[in-house]
Motif scaffolding. Sequence first.
Motif, PDB file in Angstrom:
ATOM      1  N   LEU A 128       0.860  -1.194   0.000  1.00 29.33           N
ATOM      2  CA  LEU A 128       0.000   0.000   0.000  1.00 29.33           C
ATOM      3  C   LEU A 128       0.888   1.233   0.000  1.00 29.33           C
ATOM      4  O   LEU A 128       1.759   1.387   0.861  1.00 29.33           O
ATOM      5  CB  LEU A 128      -0.895   0.027   1.234  1.00 29.33           C
ATOM      6  CG  LEU A 128      -1.723   1.312   1.404  1.00 29.33           C
ATOM      7  CD1 LEU A 128      -2.904   1.315   0.449  1.00 29.33           C
ATOM      8  CD2 LEU A 128      -2.193   1.485   2.842  1.00 29.33           C
ATOM      9  N   ILE A 129       0.691   2.115  -0.965  1.00 30.07           N
ATOM     10  CA  ILE A 129       1.371   3.410  -0.950  1.00 30.07           C
ATOM     11  C   ILE A 129       0.371   4.435  -0.459  1.00 30.07           C
ATOM     12  O   ILE A 129      -0.665   4.679  -1.092  1.00 30.07           O
ATOM     13  CB  ILE A 129       1.916   3.783  -2.338  1.00 30.07           C
ATOM     14  CG1 ILE A 129       2.994   2.775  -2.769  1.00 30.07           C
ATOM     15  CG2 ILE A 129       2.499   5.196  -2.318  1.00 30.07           C
ATOM     16  CD1 ILE A 129       3.687   3.109  -4.062  1.00 30.07           C
ATOM     17  N   ASP A 130       0.663   5.013   0.683  1.00 32.39           N
ATOM     18  CA  ASP A 130      -0.230   5.931   1.385  1.00 32.39           C
ATOM     19  C   ASP A 130      -0.004   7.353   0.873  1.00 32.39           C
ATOM     20  O   ASP A 130       1.069   7.922   1.055  1.00 32.39           O
ATOM     21  CB  ASP A 130       0.053   5.845   2.883  1.00 32.39           C
ATOM     22  CG  ASP A 130      -0.887   6.688   3.726  1.00 32.39           C
ATOM     23  OD1 ASP A 130      -1.573   7.583   3.189  1.00 32.39           O
ATOM     24  OD2 ASP A 130      -0.923   6.459   4.954  1.00 32.39           O
ATOM     25  N   ALA A 131      -1.024   7.917   0.227  1.00 31.63           N
ATOM     26  CA  ALA A 131      -0.910   9.266  -0.347  1.00 31.63           C
ATOM     27  C   ALA A 131      -0.756  10.341   0.717  1.00 31.63           C
ATOM     28  O   ALA A 131      -0.414  11.484   0.384  1.00 31.63           O
ATOM     29  CB  ALA A 131      -2.123   9.573  -1.218  1.00 31.63           C
ATOM     30  N   THR A 132      -0.992  10.009   1.988  1.00 31.44           N
ATOM     31  CA  THR A 132      -0.831  10.994   3.060  1.00 31.44           C
ATOM     32  C   THR A 132       0.534  10.874   3.747  1.00 31.44           C
ATOM     33  O   THR A 132       0.824  11.616   4.677  1.00 31.44           O
ATOM     34  CB  THR A 132      -1.944  10.849   4.112  1.00 31.44           C
ATOM     35  OG1 THR A 132      -1.786   9.612   4.823  1.00 31.44           O
ATOM     36  CG2 THR A 132      -3.318  10.866   3.460  1.00 31.44           C
ATOM     37  N   ALA A 133       1.359   9.937   3.288  1.00 34.22           N
ATOM     38  CA  ALA A 133       2.690   9.754   3.868  1.00 34.22           C
ATOM     39  C   ALA A 133       3.629  10.860   3.385  1.00 34.22           C
ATOM     40  O   ALA A 133       3.332  11.577   2.427  1.00 34.22           O
ATOM     41  CB  ALA A 133       3.242   8.380   3.481  1.00 34.22           C
ATOM     42  N   PRO A 134       4.795  11.019   4.012  1.00 35.06           N
ATOM     43  CA  PRO A 134       5.759  12.030   3.566  1.00 35.06           C
ATOM     44  C   PRO A 134       6.125  11.845   2.101  1.00 35.06           C
ATOM     45  O   PRO A 134       6.229  10.716   1.606  1.00 35.06           O
ATOM     46  CB  PRO A 134       6.962  11.790   4.485  1.00 35.06           C
ATOM     47  CG  PRO A 134       6.381  11.190   5.723  1.00 35.06           C
ATOM     48  CD  PRO A 134       5.240  10.344   5.254  1.00 35.06           C
ATOM     49  N   VAL A 135       6.342  12.960   1.403  1.00 36.27           N
ATOM     50  CA  VAL A 135       6.613  12.930  -0.031  1.00 36.27           C
ATOM     51  C   VAL A 135       7.820  12.048  -0.359  1.00 36.27           C
ATOM     52  O   VAL A 135       7.782  11.249  -1.310  1.00 36.27           O
ATOM     53  CB  VAL A 135       6.818  14.366  -0.568  1.00 36.27           C
ATOM     54  CG1 VAL A 135       7.401  14.340  -1.981  1.00 36.27           C
ATOM     55  CG2 VAL A 135       5.507  15.126  -0.561  1.00 36.27           C
ATOM     56  N   ASP A 136       8.892  12.161   0.411  1.00 39.01           N
ATOM     57  CA  ASP A 136      10.084  11.358   0.128  1.00 39.01           C
ATOM     58  C   ASP A 136       9.792   9.865   0.214  1.00 39.01           C
ATOM     59  O   ASP A 136      10.325   9.065  -0.575  1.00 39.01           O
ATOM     60  CB  ASP A 136      11.217  11.722   1.095  1.00 39.01           C
ATOM     61  CG  ASP A 136      12.020  12.926   0.621  1.00 39.01           C
ATOM     62  OD1 ASP A 136      11.842  13.338  -0.544  1.00 39.01           O
ATOM     63  OD2 ASP A 136      12.824  13.451   1.414  1.00 39.01           O
ATOM     64  N   THR A 137       8.951   9.474   1.166  1.00 35.69           N
ATOM     65  CA  THR A 137       8.588   8.065   1.315  1.00 35.69           C
ATOM     66  C   THR A 137       7.845   7.574   0.082  1.00 35.69           C
ATOM     67  O   THR A 137       8.139   6.509  -0.473  1.00 35.69           O
ATOM     68  CB  THR A 137       7.711   7.866   2.562  1.00 35.69           C
ATOM     69  OG1 THR A 137       8.440   8.243   3.722  1.00 35.69           O
ATOM     70  CG2 THR A 137       7.272   6.410   2.698  1.00 35.69           C
ATOM     71  N   VAL A 138       6.865   8.365  -0.372  1.00 38.70           N
ATOM     72  CA  VAL A 138       6.064   7.977  -1.539  1.00 38.70           C
ATOM     73  C   VAL A 138       6.927   7.936  -2.797  1.00 38.70           C
ATOM     74  O   VAL A 138       6.822   7.009  -3.608  1.00 38.70           O
ATOM     75  CB  VAL A 138       4.868   8.929  -1.711  1.00 38.70           C
ATOM     76  CG1 VAL A 138       4.074   8.570  -2.961  1.00 38.70           C
ATOM     77  CG2 VAL A 138       3.959   8.878  -0.488  1.00 38.70           C
ATOM     78  N   LEU A 139       7.788   8.927  -2.970  1.00 42.54           N
ATOM     79  CA  LEU A 139       8.672   8.941  -4.141  1.00 42.54           C
ATOM     80  C   LEU A 139       9.573   7.706  -4.155  1.00 42.54           C
ATOM     81  O   LEU A 139       9.768   7.078  -5.206  1.00 42.54           O
ATOM     82  CB  LEU A 139       9.527  10.207  -4.141  1.00 42.54           C
ATOM     83  CG  LEU A 139       8.815  11.518  -4.462  1.00 42.54           C
ATOM     84  CD1 LEU A 139       9.778  12.696  -4.278  1.00 42.54           C
ATOM     85  CD2 LEU A 139       8.266  11.512  -5.891  1.00 42.54           C
TER      86      LEU A 139
END
Length: 297
Positions: free
Chosen positions: A145-156
């Motif tokens: 699961l990629i959480d869209a509310t997580a920190p930007v660096d984490t998602v990238l």
Amino acid sequence: MKLVFFRGHVPNFGDELNLHVWPALLPKGFLDEDESELFVGIGSIIGDHLPEKSRKFVMGSGYAGYMGLPDINDGTWDIRFVRGPNTAKTLGIDPKLSICDSAILLRAMDLPPPDDSVNIAFMPHYESLERGDWAEACRMASMTLIDATAPVDTVLSQIRGARLLITEAMHGAIVADALRTPWIGARPIYGGHHKKWLDWAGALNVDVRLNDLKPTSVLEYYIARTGRGGRLGKVGKFNQSPLAAIPNRILTSIAAQHLQQMARLEPQLSSDAKIVEVTEKAQAAVDGFVRSRVAAA
């Protein structure tokens, strides 16, 4: 000049990219808190909600109909480029200004390293995280699961590391495409988010395929059937009640099986040549704007 973008009650990856991209690409001190001039950045932020008297500089933003249509001929709008051809047509501006969503400028930046543990991932729209149980659906489907509310660096890092991204979040697809991660588009459960996908894809000559998702909750099922958004009062309360536990578990299981089926579909990517072309055009538009401001100072 103040950076403006959408901020809800939780952070959202597509919108939070503004705080990641623009400070990295613009000269130090270029952005401040002076609301007499607005830097209109990443997202569906073009609308009549922006201060009438402020000067508004548009950099790759889109119009999605969330707000009323602004009068861009009132002398306060300076549109350098927009997200896609649908935005350009709606605003009545030169189609050549339809370059791409400015999140593509991530390609010009230093990025966090790929998270190689991701494999196949699913990124729900941030609203779906509240309305359904996508964490459980991803667990059952053996996906990240990629959480869209997580920190930007984490998602990238997760998008860069994914072998395949299935995404209901448009900026999941935009960033995956920019960073060359194969993606599969999932039609947003709330119908109000559909059209903006076509706007972005049109700028890249991508015939985007949006595949239906199965809802993971009674609330999502209701939204998909009625087209209504919001917290939905009685339906939302019922969704959180013990009475909804069994149907929600059944729906989540069905949704997980459907995610597994989606992962076998043919993924999409814009052409390498096109992504390079629009990146260069967007970069040139930003650089030209910065030079014009420095010259006028």
